[in-house]
Write a protein that holds these residues in place. Structure first.
Motif, short mmCIF file in Angstrom:
data_model
loop_
_atom_site.label_atom_id
_atom_site.label_comp_id
_atom_site.label_asym_id
_atom_site.label_seq_id
_atom_site.Cartn_x
_atom_site.Cartn_y
_atom_site.Cartn_z
N VAL A 91 0.84 -1.20 0.00
CA VAL A 91 0.00 0.00 0.00
C VAL A 91 0.88 1.25 0.00
O VAL A 91 0.63 2.20 -0.75
N GLN A 92 1.93 1.23 0.80
CA GLN A 92 2.85 2.37 0.86
C GLN A 92 3.56 2.58 -0.49
O GLN A 92 3.67 3.70 -0.97
N ASN A 93 4.00 1.50 -1.10
CA ASN A 93 4.69 1.58 -2.39
C ASN A 93 3.77 2.10 -3.49
O ASN A 93 4.20 2.89 -4.34
N GLU A 94 2.51 1.66 -3.49
CA GLU A 94 1.55 2.13 -4.48
C GLU A 94 1.37 3.64 -4.38
O GLU A 94 1.30 4.34 -5.38
N TYR A 95 1.31 4.14 -3.15
CA TYR A 95 1.18 5.58 -2.93
C TYR A 95 2.41 6.32 -3.49
O TYR A 95 2.27 7.32 -4.20
N GLU A 96 3.59 5.82 -3.18
CA GLU A 96 4.81 6.49 -3.65
C GLU A 96 4.92 6.48 -5.17
O GLU A 96 5.35 7.46 -5.77
N GLU A 98 2.33 6.43 -7.23
CA GLU A 98 1.33 7.39 -7.70
C GLU A 98 1.83 8.82 -7.55
O GLU A 98 1.63 9.66 -8.45
N VAL A 99 2.49 9.12 -6.44
CA VAL A 99 3.07 10.46 -6.24
C VAL A 99 4.06 10.77 -7.36
O VAL A 99 4.04 11.86 -7.95
N GLN A 100 4.93 9.82 -7.64
CA GLN A 100 5.94 10.04 -8.69
C GLN A 100 5.29 10.26 -10.06
O GLN A 100 5.76 11.08 -10.85
N GLU A 101 4.21 9.54 -10.33
CA GLU A 101 3.50 9.72 -11.60
C GLU A 101 2.93 11.13 -11.71
O GLU A 101 3.04 11.77 -12.75
N TRP A 102 2.33 11.62 -10.62
CA TRP A 102 1.78 12.97 -10.63
C TRP A 102 2.89 14.01 -10.77
O TRP A 102 2.73 15.00 -11.49
N ILE A 103 3.98 13.80 -10.10
CA ILE A 103 5.11 14.74 -10.18
C ILE A 103 5.61 14.82 -11.62
O ILE A 103 5.95 15.91 -12.11
N ILE A 115 -2.86 18.53 -5.56
CA ILE A 115 -3.07 17.10 -5.85
C ILE A 115 -2.37 16.24 -4.80
O ILE A 115 -2.94 15.26 -4.30
N LEU A 116 -1.13 16.60 -4.48
CA LEU A 116 -0.38 15.82 -3.48
C LEU A 116 -1.04 15.86 -2.11
O LEU A 116 -1.04 14.85 -1.38
N GLN A 117 -1.63 17.01 -1.74
CA GLN A 117 -2.35 17.09 -0.46
C GLN A 117 -3.56 16.17 -0.45
O GLN A 117 -3.82 15.48 0.53
N LEU A 118 -4.30 16.17 -1.56
CA LEU A 118 -5.47 15.30 -1.67
C LEU A 118 -5.04 13.83 -1.62
O LEU A 118 -5.69 12.99 -0.98
N MET A 119 -3.95 13.54 -2.32
CA MET A 119 -3.43 12.16 -2.31
C MET A 119 -3.00 11.74 -0.90
O MET A 119 -3.23 10.59 -0.50
N LYS A 120 -2.39 12.66 -0.18
CA LYS A 120 -1.95 12.36 1.19
C LYS A 120 -3.15 12.01 2.07
O LYS A 120 -3.10 11.04 2.85
N ILE A 121 -4.23 12.77 1.92
CA ILE A 121 -5.45 12.50 2.69
C ILE A 121 -5.99 11.12 2.32
O ILE A 121 -6.34 10.31 3.19
#
Length: 188
Positions: A91-96, A98-103, A115-121
């Motif tokens: 789950v943690q890796n999937e989040y990371e 996804e963050v890299q994809e958005w960046i 977007i990153l704030q929403l993703m963090k939530i």
């Protein structure tokens, strides 16, 4: 003649291990070791583990089968914990990822931060849900272990959610594991 003597000597040891004298010595040995382990606990727990419980536990340990059951349960628990840890890491890796994809997609820093704030939530909520599922799985594993040990006739084990009773059962499991590493020598 010597061959016959040594083969019957082996048979005598098997019979000897089933003799009332051998079992009585082993019982006293186990009770003595359990009492010493109990005395090392904080006083609040010493009073919750009665001499009667220690004696019943020692009786259930006369047969080495219980040691094997406990070792097997511990191995299953370690495999389960490792698997659950891997699920959490996933789950943690999937989040990371996804963050890299958005960046890599978003060039506007203000939009990216939003977007990153929403993703963090979203990620925090997903991690909490994941952790709750993992805790429920671990709780079920504890109940399965309690039931297995209860069915095997190990004194002090029954299915409970009471944290104090679970703590006592954890001490008893520790006692069993420690005893499994001590060799009983009846002639000492």
């Amino acid at each position: 003649m010597d061959v016959g003597a040594s083969s019957s000597g082996g048979t005598e040891n098997v019979v000897d291990e089933l003799s009332p004298e051998f079992l009585q010595r082993k019982l006293y040995f186990l009770v003595d070791k359990l009492k010493a382990m109990q005395n090392q606990l904080p006083e609040i727990y010493q009073s919750r583990i009665s001499y009667e419980l220690l004696t019943e536990l020692a009786n259930s340990l006369l047969n080495d089968t219980i040691f094997e059951i406990v070792k097997g349960l511990m191995e299953i628990q370690h495999v389960t914990e490792k698997h659950l840890f891997q699920l959490r890491e996933q789950v943690q890796n999937e989040y990371e990822i996804e963050v890299q994809e958005w960046i890599s997609k978003i060039t506007d820093q203000e939009e990216l931060q939003h977007i990153l704030q929403l993703m963090k939530i979203k990620h925090t909520k997903k991690m909490k849900e994941t952790d709750m599922k993992l805790i429920a799985l671990l709780d079920q594993k504890v109940k399965d272990q309690q039931l297995t040990l209860h069915k095997a006739g190990v004194a002090g084990f029954y299915v409970t959610d009471n944290p104090k009773e679970i703590k006592i059962q954890m001490f008893l499991l520790d006692f069993i594991l420690r005893l499994s590493r001590i060799k009983f020598e009846p002639n000492k």
